[in-house]
Design a protein around this motif. Sequence first.
Motif, mmCIF file in Angstrom:
data_model
loop_
_atom_site.group_PDB
_atom_site.id
_atom_site.type_symbol
_atom_site.label_atom_id
_atom_site.label_comp_id
_atom_site.label_asym_id
_atom_site.label_seq_id
_atom_site.Cartn_x
_atom_site.Cartn_y
_atom_site.Cartn_z
ATOM 1 N N TYR A 58 0.805 -1.215 0.000
ATOM 2 C CA TYR A 58 0.000 0.000 0.000
ATOM 3 C C TYR A 58 0.842 1.271 0.000
ATOM 4 O O TYR A 58 0.301 2.371 0.084
ATOM 5 N N GLN A 61 2.391 3.291 -4.633
ATOM 6 C CA GLN A 61 1.669 4.098 -5.602
ATOM 7 C C GLN A 61 2.634 4.952 -6.439
ATOM 8 O O GLN A 61 3.749 5.260 -6.011
ATOM 9 N N SER A 77 -6.211 -0.106 2.388
ATOM 10 C CA SER A 77 -6.540 -1.530 2.432
ATOM 11 C C SER A 77 -8.048 -1.750 2.513
ATOM 12 O O SER A 77 -8.619 -2.552 1.774
ATOM 13 N N LEU A 80 -9.779 -0.869 -0.788
ATOM 14 C CA LEU A 80 -9.537 -1.760 -1.928
ATOM 15 C C LEU A 80 -9.903 -3.211 -1.669
ATOM 16 O O LEU A 80 -10.360 -3.923 -2.568
ATOM 17 N N LYS A 81 -9.703 -3.683 -0.438
ATOM 18 C CA LYS A 81 -9.898 -5.112 -0.150
ATOM 19 C C LYS A 81 -10.901 -5.391 0.968
ATOM 20 O O LYS A 81 -11.233 -6.553 1.213
ATOM 21 N N ASP A 85 -8.859 -7.846 4.736
ATOM 22 C CA ASP A 85 -7.780 -7.938 3.759
ATOM 23 C C ASP A 85 -6.695 -8.901 4.285
ATOM 24 O O ASP A 85 -6.116 -8.670 5.355
ATOM 25 N N ARG A 120 -13.310 4.285 -1.597
ATOM 26 C CA ARG A 120 -13.756 3.238 -2.529
ATOM 27 C C ARG A 120 -14.750 3.798 -3.543
ATOM 28 O O ARG A 120 -14.673 3.491 -4.741
ATOM 29 N N THR A 124 -13.481 3.701 -7.449
ATOM 30 C CA THR A 124 -14.028 2.648 -8.316
ATOM 31 C C THR A 124 -14.140 3.071 -9.777
ATOM 32 O O THR A 124 -13.662 2.362 -10.672
ATOM 33 N N ILE A 127 -10.729 3.261 -11.347
ATOM 34 C CA ILE A 127 -10.154 1.941 -11.641
ATOM 35 C C ILE A 127 -10.733 1.382 -12.939
ATOM 36 O O ILE A 127 -10.006 0.851 -13.786
ATOM 37 N N PRO A 133 -5.340 0.341 -9.214
ATOM 38 C CA PRO A 133 -6.146 0.450 -7.990
ATOM 39 C C PRO A 133 -5.487 1.261 -6.888
ATOM 40 O O PRO A 133 -6.142 2.116 -6.262
ATOM 41 N N ILE A 134 -4.204 1.018 -6.604
ATOM 42 C CA ILE A 134 -3.551 1.740 -5.515
ATOM 43 C C ILE A 134 -3.425 3.221 -5.833
ATOM 44 O O ILE A 134 -3.573 4.082 -4.956
ATOM 45 N N ALA A 137 -7.011 4.766 -5.446
ATOM 46 C CA ALA A 137 -7.388 4.908 -4.040
ATOM 47 C C ALA A 137 -6.613 6.034 -3.370
ATOM 48 O O ALA A 137 -7.169 6.802 -2.570
#
Length: 421
Positions: A58, A61, A77, A80-81, A85, A120, A124, A127, A133-134, A137
């Motif tokens: 994380y 980036q 985290s 994204l997860k 996570d 998120r 989204t 993405i 993704p990182i 975010a």
Amino acid sequence: MRQLVTVRKIILLWFAWVTIMLSYQTLVAARYSAEKPDHVLFWTAEATHQRTLQQNPYFAQSVFKTQAAWDSEYYLSIALKGYNDPQIRTIPPEPNAKPPFDRPISVNYAFFPVYPHLIRFIATPLIYAGLAPIDAATFAGVFISITGTLAGMLALFDWVQSSWGKAAGMRAVSYLTIFPTSFFLAQVYTEGLFIGFTFSCLALIARRRLLWASGLATIATLTRAAGVLLVIPLAWAVWQTYWADRSENRHSGKRANWGRQAIGFGAILLAPILTHLIWRFSFFGGAFKRVEKHYFQCEFLAIDRAVSAWSQAFLSLFGDNPQAQAYYAIEFGVIGLGIASCLLTARRYPGISLFGLGLIFISMTCGLSWSMSRYLLTVPSVFLVLSHWGKNELFDRIWTMTSVLLMGLLASLFTFHLWAG
């Protein structure tokens, strides 16, 4: 028209602050490097070792790389997860624990949901548009932080100028942007968003928009643990409104509907309280308590451990670790400013002062002895008092120089993933 001009000035100040802050951190990272690990606290050496940082997914980036460090990991985290996570550390279950606490619990549960879920929501579509993704975010986290800060700046001005005039309001906003830890308002941290909710809530209370203020206080309870303390200024405003209405009805001879009024006031106060209680007695609240206790060594009103921790912190001012000496000199200085500010505003703004004192007390008695300079960003009395003192040109110049230099120091430390609070 004049009000619109002032709002435009605040927006321009905010834009300049964002540009300068982000550019400064980029410039710092490009110009020099810092020696690692950081020995400022007994536990920071391992956390700031280069191999530890390189292994963290994380902090990989390519955009806003200097704005993500320390707790940013957990917000990214969750965004994204989710809370569970598998890449995040867990704590083992307690002996004889009952379901659902009979399994390892992710450290993510120590962090409240509003900020990471907003990340998120914004990340989204980025993405889906092709951004990593990182990166998406991290961009979303910084965007939310600086947007929340703008809301907080506008609210702080509105609230201060209504009592002390536009010049005082602009001074308060300016001192917020240069406070030693205000760089956190432009990082992947909750401070910017929480200040937006908190100061907007207080501005609405000052305008007697109590229902809207209650709504923001309710959201704030799911943004930071201290959000529930906004019930204090809300309750004070409800009490004042009740007696003002009662006095007015007595003099006008009107017959008040006390039942309907009681229901309305009760709903205003119960919304944030019930939200906090629902969270507290849910799995999320239970997991939060366990992670705070067993991983972060933090508990509600751990008075004995807090006294011991802060005693050791004070003694470190006279120890042989210059890093700790410098860090705690700033911590104790800001704590002193925060407490003094709340006491000085207590007579005119009792609800706000009690909120600030409550935030300081709860933060200082959890058993840890750090991060107070960051937590005090959300104590509104600090900026009221600084604004008042700032009428003196000599104080204004001295405080500005001191604050900007300290902010530059701490922002540089954060940029290199060293401990800054």
